[in-house]
Design an enzyme around this catalytic site. Structure first.
Site, PDB file in Angstrom:
ATOM      1  N   GLU A   2       0.844  -1.202   0.000  1.00 23.69           N
ATOM      2  CA  GLU A   2       0.000   0.000   0.000  1.00 23.69           C
ATOM      3  C   GLU A   2       0.875   1.246   0.000  1.00 23.69           C
ATOM      4  OE1 GLU A   2      -3.360   0.534  -0.155  1.00 23.69           O
ATOM      5  OE2 GLU A   2      -2.627   2.605  -0.264  1.00 23.69           O
TER       6      GLU A   2
ATOM      7  N   LEU B 287      -0.554   4.559   0.315  1.00 19.33           N
ATOM      8  CA  LEU B 287      -1.306   5.758   0.709  1.00 19.33           C
ATOM      9  C   LEU B 287      -0.487   6.636   1.646  1.00 19.33           C
ATOM     10  CD1 LEU B 287      -2.499   5.731   3.886  1.00 19.33           C
ATOM     11  CD2 LEU B 287      -3.980   3.998   2.933  1.00 19.33           C
TER      12      LEU B 287
ATOM     13  N   ASN C  87       9.638   3.861  -0.499  1.00 15.97           N
ATOM     14  CA  ASN C  87       9.854   4.688   0.693  1.00 15.97           C
ATOM     15  C   ASN C  87      11.317   5.083   0.841  1.00 15.97           C
ATOM     16  OD1 ASN C  87       7.211   4.839   1.297  1.00 15.97           O
ATOM     17  ND2 ASN C  87       7.280   3.617   3.177  1.00 15.97           N
TER      18      ASN C  87
ATOM     19  N   CYS D 179       6.164   5.316   8.973  1.00 15.87           N
ATOM     20  CA  CYS D 179       6.601   4.571   7.784  1.00 15.87           C
ATOM     21  C   CYS D 179       8.052   4.832   7.385  1.00 15.87           C
ATOM     22  CB  CYS D 179       5.667   4.876   6.622  1.00 15.87           C
ATOM     23  SG  CYS D 179       4.007   4.219   6.888  1.00 15.87           S
TER      24      CYS D 179
ATOM     25  N   LYS E  98       3.309  15.383  10.376  1.00 14.37           N
ATOM     26  CA  LYS E  98       3.027  16.259   9.242  1.00 14.37           C
ATOM     27  C   LYS E  98       1.633  16.838   9.444  1.00 14.37           C
ATOM     28  CE  LYS E  98       1.106  13.025   5.882  1.00 14.37           C
ATOM     29  NZ  LYS E  98       1.290  12.449   4.569  1.00 14.37           N
TER      30      LYS E  98
END
Ligand SMILES: NC(=O)c1ccc[n+]([C@@H]2O[C@H](COP(=O)([O-])OP(=O)(O)OC[C@H]3O[C@@H](n4cnc5c(N)ncnc54)[C@H](O)[C@@H]3O)[C@@H](O)[C@H]2O)c1
Ligand SMILES: O=c1ccn([C@@H]2O[C@H](COP(=O)(O)OP(=O)(O)O[C@H]3O[C@H](CO)[C@@H](O)[C@H](O)[C@H]3O)[C@@H](O)[C@H]2O)c(=O)[nH]1
Length: 450
Positions: free
Chosen positions: A157, A159, A217, A269, A332
């Site tokens: 994923e 997102l 990432n 993440c 964030k």
């Protein structure tokens, strides 16, 4: 005639940021969904239409999809196992305590809980971010427990928090890591509404699918740390990283996204994924291939101590008793997630140096308080900056970026601001009599130009 594929019954295992979004969005797309979590408090909240975290748009979509009757939440694995034809595993894979490796105990538990209970044919699809090789190991375990009736696929994923609904309903791409044509077809059926919209699909083997996620990432983290490395050079040479980033961004080959200099990346993440990738590469005997990720991590962490240096530049070397207003705690804006949040880390570092730190975040105060109960928390921007010796912008919430420096100036003890995200209008702050410092920018930035 274009026959619609049969709609598989869906389960989602784990209802955190990823799983709750997946469950709600799949129900929104018309599937029957059962979502299961081991946390009864979370399940109760979701079942009664309350989102246990902040994610724009997901709260209303949760209420809407519950009303359709297509979505249920439960703690009962047997219920989920009996219901689903395609099971999406969305449980956490945090950094292990005491090492950089991913902690796979939740993924292992979810797969074995399911495999022990499923009767008949089904597909278990991992969505959690895992070290390459995990899917194959789990596929072996599942085959053993189910006599080969249940297959494993991996569908990473991508997102972003703050855009979770948009990213789930309109992803840039889907990646299907599969070991058979049957598994691929089940995933095509489960994502039929998105495929009809033309979302590109990459069908791959299990290992490649797992790697796509950590590679993505790693690339994003590297891009952020690249510009923050340039910020370090700017600081040593008197150059201005915000102008540098802007000039680079006009080059299509580089692009301006993820090139925003500042306090760097945090969250649940990027930090743990680059560390877990290094740990896995070491196990595979290819640690040299990703040694650079160590530097990426270090550059990122150095931005936090550099922010503390900027506070010292404004308030003097001894921070004891200096009143600091820390604007932002979430990693964030538009998120209440404080996992590995640079903002909170800076607040903690200042507190450890003796500063009196007051934190305010529009959505993350409660999570921040749980993580750092020793810090003081304000209920509003005005309360946080009241009598402050230094104000720090740490998370670029719109509320902070649009705040009038003239109004804030009336409340503070001293008009001094550190812009940790390079988000403020320096000219306006200077005009209102503020001393302004930003990462990667010379102290005199915004002063009258020659
Ligand atoms: N948060 C994101 O934006 C995002 C995006 C892409 C991928 N991911 C990946 O998705 C995974 C989940 O991340 P998250 O941010 O949603 O984590 P999270 O901590 O918010 O949620 C994990 C959930 O899993 C539940 N859980 C743990 N063990 C379980 C079990 N055995 N059975 C059922 N539920 C169980 C927990 O109670 C929790 O609610 C991670 O691997 C992460 O790297 C996250
Ligand atoms: O130019 C930039 C862009 C981001 N950040 C910081 O980087 C972090 C991560 O931001 P972002 O990637 O937008 O948030 P996440 O929700 O953590 O999403 C990342 O991590 C998810 C979980 O793996 C992936 O699914 C997403 O694709 C990936 O973008 C935040 O602290 C941002 O402040 C910067 O410092 N500069």
């Amino acid at each position: 005639m274009n026959a619609r594929p049969p709609k598989p019954r869906i389960t989602v295992i784990g209802t955190g940021y990823l799983g709750a979004t997946q469950a709600v969005c799949m129900a929104h797309l018309g599937f029957e969904v059962v979502a299961v979590d081991v946390d009864p408090v979370k399940v109760d909240a979701l079942a009664s239409g309350r989102l246990p975290f902040f994610e724009p748009g997901l709260d209303t979509l949760l209420v809407e999809t519950l009303a359709t009757g297509r979505l249920r939440f439960t703690t009962d694995f047997a219920d989920a196992a009996a219901f689903g034809e395609v099971h999406f595993v969305c449980v956490g894979t945090p950094q292990s305590s005491g090492s950089d490796a991913a902690d796979l105990r939740y993924v292992d538990a979810a797969f074995s809980e399911l495999a022990r209970r499923i009767t008949g044919r089904a597909l278990i699809v991992g969505k959690s971010t895992v070290p390459v090789g995990t899917a194959e190991r789990l596929a072996g375990m599942v085959a053993e427990l189910t006599g080969g009736e249940v297959e494993v696929a991996w569908n990473p994923e991508f997102l972003r928090e703050g855009f979770a609904v948009e990213d789930t309903l309109h992803p840039d791409r889907l990646v299907f890591g599969v070991a058979s044509a049957e598994a691929e077809q089940s995933l095509r059926d489960a994502y039929a509404p998105l495929l009809e919209e033309g979302v590109p699909v990459v069908v791959a083997d299990l290992a490649t699918a797992e790697l796509v996620k950590v590679a993505a990432n790693s690339f994003l983290a590297t891009k952020i740390s690249f510009i923050n490395a340039m910020a370090e050079v700017c600081e040593a040479s008197g150059a201005d990283v915000s102008l540098l980033a802007r000039a680079l961004s006009y080059d299509d080959r580089i692009g301006g996204r993820f090139l925003k200099p500042g306090l760097g990346f945090g969250g649940g993440c990027l930090p743990k994924d680059i560390r877990a990738f290094r740990a896995r590469a070491e196990e595979l005997g290819v640690s040299a291939a990703v040694t650079f990720l160590h530097e990426v991590d270090q550059i990122n962490l150095r931005r936090r101590s550099r922010t503390v240096d900027l506070v010292r530049e404004l308030a003097g070397p001894d921070l004891h008793g200096v009143r600091v207003a820390a604007l932002g705690a979430a990693f964030k804006p538009d998120s209440d997630d404080v996992r590995d949040a640079p903002a909170l880390d800076v607040a903690r570092l200042l507190y450890l140096e003796g500063a009196s730190v007051v934190v305010y975040d529009p959505k993350a105060n409660a999570n921040a308080h749980r993580a750092y109960p020793d810090l003081d928390y304000a209920d509003s921007l005005a309360e946080a900056v009241n009598e402050a010796d230094v104000v720090l912008l740490l998370t670029e919430w719109a509320e902070f970026v649009s705040a009038a420096p003239e109004d804030m100036g009336v409340l503070v003890a001293h008009r001094r601001i550190v812009d940790g995200r390079g988000a403020l209008d320096v000219e306006r702050y200077r005009a209102a009599g503020w001393e302004y410092r930003a990462l990667g920018r010379p102290a005199e930035v915004g002063a009258a130009r020659p």
